[in-house]
Design a protein around this motif. Structure first.
Motif, PDB file in Angstrom:
ATOM      1  N   ASP A 179      38.608  24.331   3.163  1.00  0.00           N
ATOM      2  CA  ASP A 179      38.672  23.062   2.432  1.00  0.00           C
ATOM      3  C   ASP A 179      37.321  22.716   1.806  1.00  0.00           C
ATOM      4  OD1 ASP A 179      41.304  22.721   3.040  1.00  0.00           O
ATOM      5  OD2 ASP A 179      40.969  21.369   4.742  1.00  0.00           O
ATOM      6  N   GLU A 180      36.231  22.927   2.575  1.00  0.00           N
ATOM      7  CA  GLU A 180      34.904  22.600   2.065  1.00  0.00           C
ATOM      8  C   GLU A 180      34.531  23.507   0.898  1.00  0.00           C
ATOM      9  OE1 GLU A 180      31.752  19.968   2.198  1.00  0.00           O
ATOM     10  OE2 GLU A 180      33.566  19.995   3.431  1.00  0.00           O
ATOM     11  N   VAL A 181      34.877  24.787   0.994  1.00  0.00           N
ATOM     12  CA  VAL A 181      34.626  25.719  -0.113  1.00  0.00           C
ATOM     13  C   VAL A 181      35.378  25.263  -1.360  1.00  0.00           C
ATOM     14  CG1 VAL A 181      35.088  28.060  -0.938  1.00  0.00           C
ATOM     15  CG2 VAL A 181      34.096  27.727   1.327  1.00  0.00           C
ATOM     16  N   MET A 182      36.659  24.917  -1.181  1.00  0.00           N
ATOM     17  CA  MET A 182      37.461  24.516  -2.330  1.00  0.00           C
ATOM     18  C   MET A 182      36.962  23.201  -2.930  1.00  0.00           C
ATOM     19  SD  MET A 182      39.374  26.981  -2.751  1.00  0.00           S
ATOM     20  CE  MET A 182      40.064  26.193  -4.176  1.00  0.00           C
ATOM     21  N   ARG A 183      36.418  22.344  -2.092  1.00  0.00           N
ATOM     22  CA  ARG A 183      35.879  21.071  -2.583  1.00  0.00           C
ATOM     23  C   ARG A 183      34.703  21.308  -3.525  1.00  0.00           C
ATOM     24  NH1 ARG A 183      32.465  17.308   0.409  1.00  0.00           N
ATOM     25  NH2 ARG A 183      32.596  15.263  -0.577  1.00  0.00           N
ATOM     26  N   ILE A 184      33.828  22.258  -3.181  1.00  0.00           N
ATOM     27  CA  ILE A 184      32.686  22.567  -4.045  1.00  0.00           C
ATOM     28  C   ILE A 184      33.149  23.292  -5.296  1.00  0.00           C
ATOM     29  CG2 ILE A 184      30.543  23.894  -4.184  1.00  0.00           C
ATOM     30  CD1 ILE A 184      30.046  23.275  -1.277  1.00  0.00           C
ATOM     31  N   VAL A 185      34.137  24.189  -5.155  1.00  0.00           N
ATOM     32  CA  VAL A 185      34.691  24.881  -6.322  1.00  0.00           C
ATOM     33  C   VAL A 185      35.264  23.866  -7.301  1.00  0.00           C
ATOM     34  CG1 VAL A 185      36.578  26.371  -7.083  1.00  0.00           C
ATOM     35  CG2 VAL A 185      35.141  27.076  -5.169  1.00  0.00           C
ATOM     36  N   THR A 186      36.012  22.906  -6.786  1.00  0.00           N
ATOM     37  CA  THR A 186      36.603  21.877  -7.652  1.00  0.00           C
ATOM     38  C   THR A 186      35.530  21.061  -8.351  1.00  0.00           C
ATOM     39  OG1 THR A 186      38.508  21.724  -6.169  1.00  0.00           O
ATOM     40  CG2 THR A 186      38.149  19.893  -7.693  1.00  0.00           C
ATOM     41  N   SER A 187      34.462  20.714  -7.619  1.00  0.00           N
ATOM     42  CA  SER A 187      33.375  19.937  -8.217  1.00  0.00           C
ATOM     43  C   SER A 187      32.678  20.727  -9.321  1.00  0.00           C
ATOM     44  CB  SER A 187      32.367  19.535  -7.133  1.00  0.00           C
ATOM     45  OG  SER A 187      31.300  18.797  -7.690  1.00  0.00           O
ATOM     46  N   LEU A 188      32.450  22.011  -9.105  1.00  0.00           N
ATOM     47  CA  LEU A 188      31.824  22.847 -10.128  1.00  0.00           C
ATOM     48  C   LEU A 188      32.695  22.914 -11.383  1.00  0.00           C
ATOM     49  CD1 LEU A 188      30.512  25.746  -7.869  1.00  0.00           C
ATOM     50  CD2 LEU A 188      29.081  24.281  -9.296  1.00  0.00           C
ATOM     51  N   GLU A 189      34.001  23.070 -11.173  1.00  0.00           N
ATOM     52  CA  GLU A 189      34.901  23.158 -12.316  1.00  0.00           C
ATOM     53  C   GLU A 189      35.001  21.818 -13.045  1.00  0.00           C
ATOM     54  OE1 GLU A 189      38.470  24.771 -10.653  1.00  0.00           O
ATOM     55  OE2 GLU A 189      37.752  26.834 -10.861  1.00  0.00           O
ATOM     56  N   VAL A 246      31.258  30.712  -4.287  1.00  0.00           N
ATOM     57  CA  VAL A 246      31.034  29.736  -3.206  1.00  0.00           C
ATOM     58  C   VAL A 246      31.499  30.411  -1.917  1.00  0.00           C
ATOM     59  CG1 VAL A 246      31.493  27.420  -2.365  1.00  0.00           C
ATOM     60  CG2 VAL A 246      31.463  27.863  -4.832  1.00  0.00           C
ATOM     61  N   VAL A 247      30.536  30.705  -1.055  1.00  0.00           N
ATOM     62  CA  VAL A 247      30.759  31.604   0.075  1.00  0.00           C
ATOM     63  C   VAL A 247      30.921  30.813   1.364  1.00  0.00           C
ATOM     64  CG1 VAL A 247      29.835  33.598   1.332  1.00  0.00           C
ATOM     65  CG2 VAL A 247      29.350  33.334  -1.111  1.00  0.00           C
ATOM     66  N   ALA A 248      31.925  31.166   2.137  1.00  0.00           N
ATOM     67  CA  ALA A 248      32.126  30.576   3.462  1.00  0.00           C
ATOM     68  C   ALA A 248      31.206  31.257   4.471  1.00  0.00           C
ATOM     69  CB  ALA A 248      33.582  30.735   3.884  1.00  0.00           C
ATOM     70  N   PRO A 249      30.685  30.525   5.458  1.00  0.00           N
ATOM     71  CA  PRO A 249      29.772  31.116   6.445  1.00  0.00           C
ATOM     72  C   PRO A 249      30.521  31.934   7.497  1.00  0.00           C
ATOM     73  CG  PRO A 249      30.094  28.791   6.926  1.00  0.00           C
ATOM     74  CD  PRO A 249      30.847  29.065   5.655  1.00  0.00           C
ATOM     75  N   LEU A 250      30.977  33.094   7.087  1.00  0.00           N
ATOM     76  CA  LEU A 250      31.743  33.983   7.959  1.00  0.00           C
ATOM     77  C   LEU A 250      31.122  35.366   7.938  1.00  0.00           C
ATOM     78  CD1 LEU A 250      35.318  32.974   6.708  1.00  0.00           C
ATOM     79  CD2 LEU A 250      34.164  32.111   8.756  1.00  0.00           C
ATOM     80  N   ALA A 251      31.319  36.123   9.033  1.00  0.00           N
ATOM     81  CA  ALA A 251      30.813  37.495   9.114  1.00  0.00           C
ATOM     82  C   ALA A 251      31.756  38.316   9.966  1.00  0.00           C
ATOM     83  CB  ALA A 251      29.394  37.511   9.694  1.00  0.00           C
ATOM     84  N   LEU A 252      31.724  39.618   9.781  1.00  0.00           N
ATOM     85  CA  LEU A 252      32.531  40.547  10.583  1.00  0.00           C
ATOM     86  C   LEU A 252      31.785  40.899  11.860  1.00  0.00           C
ATOM     87  CD1 LEU A 252      34.011  43.161   8.066  1.00  0.00           C
ATOM     88  CD2 LEU A 252      35.271  41.435   9.364  1.00  0.00           C
ATOM     89  N   ASP A 253      32.475  40.803  13.003  1.00  0.00           N
ATOM     90  CA  ASP A 253      31.847  41.245  14.246  1.00  0.00           C
ATOM     91  C   ASP A 253      32.158  42.714  14.478  1.00  0.00           C
ATOM     92  OD1 ASP A 253      34.446  41.376  15.143  1.00  0.00           O
ATOM     93  OD2 ASP A 253      34.249  39.736  16.606  1.00  0.00           O
TER      94      ASP A 253
END
Length: 619
Positions: A179-189, A246-253
């Protein structure tokens, strides 16, 4: 605790928003329901003008983003003769057409090439951006507008999100991140940009194998994530398509599971991975492509690190909690940790962790790169930082001007550089004369009379400040001390910075160290780690001279207390600050007079002694 129904609904909404964005990128509708309103071009141009770039700043910007000169083609050696230049004869043009073209040229003057280059950058570079919320929609729109402006100037953002208001570890965490990623994407657009959500992992958990061996600093701690060039495909694809990732703070373990990681760890891992990917791109690109600008690929080398938060920069003990303006991480990192007031942890909760992030990222990034910590209230300062690569206010200005400067607020950005070590020496025998000679000759463009210069220093040297491996120096001597009744004059004999280090903060680092060691002595804010007296002692007037046509004089005027013209020379001086401060406090509301008792006759003495100092240059 959220119910499973609420969690499912949140995930469904996030997925729908994500799918709608991807679908619109692939198949844009013929008649969009609501056209985004791009930022005003006037606001954009005003943001550039407010940065007030100097000629050197503009040249530096154009060197990175403007048209690069093509390499000259080697002459043909098949016949042993140089090939004659090609002559192109234009076709004949009808007189009426020529007259019309001339008339059009007179009516429509061509824009300046410099303005055209700034508004139409040829090369695109990347910036790593941490957007650390929570932010309201209005605050977020202000931030994204600044990032869109940067994109117009050639600096494309790779955004990583973080939000302190989002709890970690529960079932709904992943959907909230999306949701937070999409919120920033929407604001940029909304600002007229194209953006792409990257909700899959682009890095791997754990330090990169062999990371300790790649850094000579024993205190270096590698980031908790790492990325290989192949992992950056989503970011590379987005940039090459003209979109802001716009990157989510995720990583592969290690079990190939996507896990939540701290945004600082992800950004540090991306800084290293993007540098490695950019190096591979450069190695595999053909020589022809290097000299042209038609490939369309974005350079993955991170040129800037931007940390956008709610509180701005790192608070400084020297500015009563207002932020540091410019930080030399190589020299000041430990000192800032030691002088950080515990009460600032409540007002600036992420200041120290962001400081550590900047230190780690800049250790990977090119030496000319910088980091900026900025509040959401100062997004326009990002424009000035890009063009000038300087702090909003110079840290080497007199302390009185900094204290009374209306531009210095709790939200003034902090600029951070990898920087260089600073040390003070007090003996001619400690000077590396070969390196010092090279520094002075390259800086002044003249030949040093070495024997006479160093022989004179043996008798009059006070101290020498050296930045890095002789990247810059300030040489201070004691002049006119022939009469025991009068104190010697503290004279700035040489102030020099290598041309390759002009514009990277070395000048300000050097002048601040000079201030702390001479006319700023005795003040608490002069207790900086420059290898000298640590601010302990009595400040004294510092005097120097410069030729009247020296282009640096404007910079000197801003840092001096006063000046006096002497023919082809200008005599500058900076008053000992502590003595004046004590006298001002003693008099209270009466204030200082124009000339204090101890200042009587000093100008006449300076005008008599300083012109007699012999030149250091060969005739």
């Amino acid at each position: 605790m959220l119910s499973k129904v609420h969690v499912t609904q949140a995930r469904s909404q996030a997925f729908k928003a994500f799918y709608a964005t991807i679908r619109s990128l692939k198949n844009p509708p013929a008649e969009p329901p609501a056209e985004p309103t791009p930022p005003s071009e006037n606001d954009f141009i005003l943001s550039i003008l407010r940065s007030n770039p100097s000629l050197r700043d503009t040249r530096s910007y154009l060197a990175s983003f403007g048209m690069q000169p093509k390499k000259p083609q080697p002459p043909s050696t098949a016949s042993g003769l140089q090939r004659a230049p090609e002559v192109v004869i234009p076709p004949p043009v009808h007189k009426a057409t020529t007259s019309l073209a001339n008339a059009v040229d007179k009516r429509a003057p061509q824009p300046s090439p410099v303005i055209t280059s700034i508004l139409n950058p040829i090369y695109q570079k990347t910036a790593l951006v941490k957007v650390h919320g929570p932010f309201t929609d209005v605050q977020l729109d202000s931030i994204t507008k600044g990032l869109v402006y940067l994109g117009k100037l050639g600096l494309v953002s790779v955004i990583v999100i973080e939000n302190n208001d989002r709890a970690t570890g529960d079932l709904a965490e992943r959907s909230r991140i999306v949701d937070e990623v999409m919120r920033i994407v929407t604001s940029l657009e909304r600002q007229g940009a194209h953006a792409r959500p990257v909700v899959g992992p682009v890095a791997r958990l754990g330090p990169k194998p062999g990371a300790h061996d790649l850094n000579a600093d024993p205190d270096f701690i590698p980031p908790e994530t790492h990325a290989y060039p192949g992992d950056l495909t989503p970011i590379r694809s987005s940039l090459n398509a003209g979109e802001i990732p716009v990157v989510a703070p995720l990583a592969l373990d290690s079990f190939c599971r996507s896990v939540r990681v701290d945004a600082n760890d992800l950004i540090a891992g991306l800084a290293c991975g993007m540098m490695e990917a950019a190096a591979q791109d450069k190695a595999t690109r053909s020589e022809h492509e290097v000299g042209t600008s038609g490939s369309g690929d974005v350079d993955l080398t991170p040129l800037r690190l931007m940390i956008i938060n709610q509180h701005g920069g790192v608070p400084s003990y020297a500015r009563s909690g207002y932020p540091h303006l410019l930080i030399n991480l190589n020299q000041e990192y430990s000192h800032i940790l030691e002088t950080f007031d515990p009460k600032w942890k409540s007002t600036h909760p992420t200041a120290l962790s962001d400081l550590a992030l900047a230190r780690t990222c800049l250790s990977y990034m090119p030496p000319t790169s910088s980091a900026i910590m900025v509040s959401h209230k100062s997004p326009s300062s990002l424009i000035g930082n890009l063009i000038t690569n300087k702090p909003t206010i110079s840290s080497s200005l007199p302390h009185a001007l900094l204290q009374g400067n209306s531009r210095l607020t709790p939200h003034t950005p902090t600029l951070l550089r990898r920087g260089l070590p600073v040390r003070v020496i007090r003996s001619v025998g400690e000077i590396d004369k070969g390196k010092m000679t090279t520094l002075l000759e390259q800086s002044f463009g003249r030949t040093l009379d070495q024997d006479a210069f160093y022989e004179r220093l043996e008798g009059v040297l006070d101290f020498v400040i050296i930045v890095g491996d002789y990247a810059g120096t300030a040489i201070v001597t004691k002049e006119g001390g022939y009469d025991s009744t009068q104190a010697p004059i503290s004279y700035l004999d040489k102030f020099a910075v290598l041309p390759s280090h002009q514009g990277d903060g070395t000048v300000d680092f050097l002048w601040v160290a000079l201030h702390d060691e001479s006319y700023g002595l005795g003040h608490p804010f002069s207790a900086n780690p420059n290898g000298g007296k640590g601010g302990k002692g009595e400040g004294h007037d510092l005097v120097w001279r410069s030729r009247s046509n020296n282009p640096v004089n404007k910079w000197y005027f801003e840092r001096s207390t006063g000046h006096m013209r002497m023919g082809n020379w200008v005599l500058f001086w900076a008053d000992g600050e502590r003595k004046l401060k004590i006298e001002e406090g003693r008099r209270g509301s009466e204030g200082l007079s124009f000339i204090e008792d101890w200042e009587e006759g000093r100008l006449g003495r300076w005008a008599d002694v300083i012109p007699k100092i012999p030149s250091a240059w060969s005739k």
